[in-house]
Design a protein around this motif. Structure first.
Motif, PDB file in Angstrom:
ATOM      1  N   SER A 118     -31.069 -61.113  37.381  1.00 15.08           N
ATOM      2  CA  SER A 118     -31.385 -62.536  37.508  1.00 15.08           C
ATOM      3  C   SER A 118     -32.231 -63.066  36.356  1.00 15.08           C
ATOM      4  N   LEU A 119     -32.822 -62.170  35.567  1.00 17.03           N
ATOM      5  CA  LEU A 119     -33.627 -62.609  34.432  1.00 17.03           C
ATOM      6  C   LEU A 119     -32.734 -63.186  33.341  1.00 17.03           C
ATOM      7  N   PRO A 120     -33.280 -64.059  32.491  1.00 14.51           N
ATOM      8  CA  PRO A 120     -32.462 -64.649  31.417  1.00 14.51           C
ATOM      9  C   PRO A 120     -32.052 -63.603  30.401  1.00 14.51           C
ATOM     10  N   GLU A 121     -30.831 -63.743  29.902  1.00 15.50           N
ATOM     11  CA  GLU A 121     -30.337 -62.841  28.863  1.00 15.50           C
ATOM     12  C   GLU A 121     -30.668 -63.416  27.498  1.00 15.50           C
ATOM     13  N   ILE A 122     -31.375 -62.625  26.704  1.00 13.37           N
ATOM     14  CA  ILE A 122     -31.727 -63.045  25.356  1.00 13.37           C
ATOM     15  C   ILE A 122     -31.491 -61.861  24.445  1.00 13.37           C
ATOM     16  N   ARG A 123     -30.605 -62.022  23.499  1.00 10.95           N
ATOM     17  CA  ARG A 123     -30.282 -60.933  22.599  1.00 10.95           C
ATOM     18  C   ARG A 123     -31.495 -60.569  21.749  1.00 10.95           C
ATOM     19  N   ALA A 124     -31.668 -59.278  21.509  1.00 12.23           N
ATOM     20  CA  ALA A 124     -32.811 -58.793  20.735  1.00 12.23           C
ATOM     21  C   ALA A 124     -32.849 -59.478  19.376  1.00 12.23           C
ATOM     22  N   TYR A 148     -37.177 -60.602  29.721  1.00  8.49           N
ATOM     23  CA  TYR A 148     -35.759 -60.929  29.629  1.00  8.49           C
ATOM     24  C   TYR A 148     -34.974 -59.636  29.669  1.00  8.49           C
ATOM     25  N   ARG A 149     -33.705 -59.764  29.967  1.00  4.36           N
ATOM     26  CA  ARG A 149     -32.868 -58.569  30.121  1.00  4.36           C
ATOM     27  C   ARG A 149     -31.949 -58.394  28.922  1.00  4.36           C
ATOM     28  N   PRO A 150     -31.455 -57.171  28.737  1.00  4.49           N
ATOM     29  CA  PRO A 150     -30.407 -56.961  27.727  1.00  4.49           C
ATOM     30  C   PRO A 150     -29.117 -57.644  28.174  1.00  4.49           C
ATOM     31  N   THR A 151     -28.074 -57.517  27.397  1.00  6.45           N
ATOM     32  CA  THR A 151     -26.795 -58.116  27.759  1.00  6.45           C
ATOM     33  C   THR A 151     -26.238 -57.436  29.004  1.00  6.45           C
ATOM     34  N   TYR A 152     -25.289 -58.110  29.662  1.00  4.36           N
ATOM     35  CA  TYR A 152     -24.668 -57.519  30.840  1.00  4.36           C
ATOM     36  C   TYR A 152     -23.999 -56.189  30.497  1.00  4.36           C
ATOM     37  N   GLY A 153     -23.376 -56.121  29.333  1.00 10.22           N
ATOM     38  CA  GLY A 153     -22.732 -54.880  28.924  1.00 10.22           C
ATOM     39  C   GLY A 153     -23.711 -53.729  28.827  1.00 10.22           C
ATOM     40  N   GLN A 154     -24.877 -53.982  28.219  1.00  9.32           N
ATOM     41  CA  GLN A 154     -25.893 -52.942  28.091  1.00  9.32           C
ATOM     42  C   GLN A 154     -26.442 -52.534  29.448  1.00  9.32           C
ATOM     43  N   LEU A 155     -26.616 -53.498  30.345  1.00  6.67           N
ATOM     44  CA  LEU A 155     -27.118 -53.188  31.678  1.00  6.67           C
ATOM     45  C   LEU A 155     -26.108 -52.361  32.467  1.00  6.67           C
ATOM     46  N   VAL A 156     -24.834 -52.731  32.374  1.00  6.68           N
ATOM     47  CA  VAL A 156     -23.796 -51.987  33.090  1.00  6.68           C
ATOM     48  C   VAL A 156     -23.783 -50.531  32.622  1.00  6.68           C
ATOM     49  N   LYS A 157     -23.862 -50.313  31.313  1.00  6.93           N
ATOM     50  CA  LYS A 157     -23.882 -48.941  30.781  1.00  6.93           C
ATOM     51  C   LYS A 157     -25.109 -48.184  31.275  1.00  6.93           C
ATOM     52  N   THR A 158     -26.260 -48.850  31.246  1.00  5.78           N
ATOM     53  CA  THR A 158     -27.495 -48.173  31.641  1.00  5.78           C
ATOM     54  C   THR A 158     -27.479 -47.802  33.117  1.00  5.78           C
ATOM     55  N   TYR A 159     -27.070 -48.743  33.968  1.00  9.69           N
ATOM     56  CA  TYR A 159     -27.047 -48.456  35.404  1.00  9.69           C
ATOM     57  C   TYR A 159     -25.973 -47.424  35.748  1.00  9.69           C
ATOM     58  N   THR A 160     -24.906 -47.366  34.971  1.00  9.01           N
ATOM     59  CA  THR A 160     -23.909 -46.311  35.169  1.00  9.01           C
ATOM     60  C   THR A 160     -24.544 -44.952  34.902  1.00  9.01           C
ATOM     61  N   LYS A 161     -25.384 -44.877  33.863  1.00  9.97           N
ATOM     62  CA  LYS A 161     -26.098 -43.631  33.562  1.00  9.97           C
ATOM     63  C   LYS A 161     -27.079 -43.278  34.680  1.00  9.97           C
ATOM     64  N   VAL A 162     -27.691 -44.297  35.302  1.00 10.07           N
ATOM     65  CA  VAL A 162     -28.589 -44.055  36.427  1.00 10.07           C
ATOM     66  C   VAL A 162     -27.807 -43.467  37.600  1.00 10.07           C
ATOM     67  N   THR A 206     -32.848 -47.592  27.409  1.00  4.63           N
ATOM     68  CA  THR A 206     -33.215 -48.980  27.707  1.00  4.63           C
ATOM     69  C   THR A 206     -34.204 -49.512  26.678  1.00  4.63           C
ATOM     70  N   LYS A 207     -35.199 -48.698  26.340  1.00  8.23           N
ATOM     71  CA  LYS A 207     -36.157 -49.115  25.320  1.00  8.23           C
ATOM     72  C   LYS A 207     -35.458 -49.356  23.989  1.00  8.23           C
ATOM     73  N   GLY A 208     -34.461 -48.529  23.685  1.00  8.09           N
ATOM     74  CA  GLY A 208     -33.740 -48.671  22.427  1.00  8.09           C
ATOM     75  C   GLY A 208     -33.026 -49.997  22.299  1.00  8.09           C
ATOM     76  N   TYR A 209     -32.529 -50.534  23.424  1.00  3.15           N
ATOM     77  CA  TYR A 209     -31.853 -51.827  23.379  1.00  3.15           C
ATOM     78  C   TYR A 209     -32.805 -52.922  22.906  1.00  3.15           C
ATOM     79  N   TYR A 210     -34.060 -52.809  23.320  1.00  2.00           N
ATOM     80  CA  TYR A 210     -35.050 -53.802  22.891  1.00  2.00           C
ATOM     81  C   TYR A 210     -35.530 -53.530  21.477  1.00  2.00           C
ATOM     82  N   ALA A 211     -35.741 -52.263  21.159  1.00  2.00           N
ATOM     83  CA  ALA A 211     -36.276 -51.913  19.842  1.00  2.00           C
ATOM     84  C   ALA A 211     -35.279 -52.175  18.723  1.00  2.00           C
TER      85      ALA A 211
END
Length: 305
Positions: free
Chosen positions: A67-73, A180-194, A251-256
């Motif tokens: 639900s957080l806004p998506e803002i590209r790094a 803010y959150r990463p893109t939906y694509g990055q979140l989907v990949k991360t949660y799949t890993k979870v 996840t940290k890498g997506y922001y960094a």
């Protein structure tokens, strides 16, 4: 190509989620049937409490992230930012202020910039540089929780649920830490890993890691009399902690990345290296909060490490 990649990860994540739900629901129904033998209403209460726990510990953290806004790094850190970019920066500033996860001086500075209708991009850049360091604390704390919980539970089904809940909570804290959150694509990949980590946790109990890695069990773990009985638990907790560290550092890498175009392979390699580097520290610190007997043996182990 990018949409196909997201679709692949989405389908993979859905499949893993389906399998985990079957495991979780199956165990819930089994426990509920046993409780029903005592009294039917007790089983109803158990189901209600279970649904509430799953909602607050798994579903709610998931939706709070999406639900957080998506803002590209790097989008609002560009020196040549256009007016739309400035609006994005103001939106992020308001998000950080409303969360309350911000230092008083930083909050006052952002409020002043917003009040004067000024661009808060530079102030946000300084804040986010510090928040990358704060991410390490969040990742380490949750990795230790995973190690301790799964090493003590000795139940594969429970391990899967614990890994799922703790990783979802970690993701929530990491994302809300930035506002803010990463893109939906990055979140989907991360949660799949979870989800994959939770499924692996379910199977680690049956894998008998102490037998798979006997050199470790007979190594520094086997030096101490009596510690061999704990070696399998410690190895299981270590494996689950590593997966949690890896998810956290990805996840940290997506922001960094900050728009620098780091490849997916480089991101995975970097996350693996960091997870391996921090794993021994996580294990040492986690062993110190084991039950009294385990603490005594852990102190003896640390003498040899």
């Amino acid at each position: 190509m990018r949409n196909n990649n997201i679709l692949f990860w989405g389908l993979l994540g859905s499949g893993l989620l389906f399998i985990l739900l079957l495991i979780i629901i199956g165990n819930i129904l089994t426990i509920g049937d046993n409780i029903a033998e005592i009294h039917p209403y007790l089983s109803y209460a158990f189901y209600l409490v279970t649904v509430l726990l799953l909602f607050f510990l798994i579903v709610r953290p998931l939706f709070s992230v999406f639900s957080l806004p998506e803002i590209r790094a790097g989008q609002f850190l560009d020196e040549d930012m256009s007016d739309p970019g400035s609006k994005v920066a103001r939106k992020v500033a308001k998000q950080l202020i409303n969360q309350g996860q911000i230092e008083l001086a930083e909050k006052n500075e952002l409020n002043q910039l917003l009040k004067n209708n000024q661009d808060p991009s530079e102030a946000l850049g300084k804040i986010f540089d510090g928040r990358l360091d704060r991410m390490d604390d969040i990742i380490h704390r949750h990795a230790k929780q995973v190690f301790i919980s799964t090493a003590l539970s000795q139940n594969g089904r429970l391990d899967a649920i614990l890994v799922l809940m703790i990783n979802f909570r970690m993701m929530k804290e990491l994302v809300r830490n930035y506002g803010y959150r990463p893109t939906y694509g990055q979140l989907v990949k991360t949660y799949t890993k979870v989800l994959a980590a939770a499924l692996i946790a379910d199977g680690i109990e049956d894998a008998q890691l102490a037998e798979i890695f006997p050199q470790i069990s007979r190594g520094f773990l086997g030096v101490i009399p009596g510690l061999g009985t704990l070696s399998s638990s410690i190895l299981q907790g270590t494996g689950n902690a590593f997966l949690t560290l890896r998810v956290g550092y990805i996840t940290k890498g997506y922001y960094a990345m900050a728009g620098q175009g780091l490849s997916r392979r480089e991101l995975r390699v970097s996350a693996n290296k960091m997870a391996i580097k921090k794993l021994s520290l996580i294990v040492r610190e986690s062993l110190l909060v084991f039950p009294r007997e385990a603490q005594r043996k852990a102190r003896e182990v640390l003498k040899f490490v």
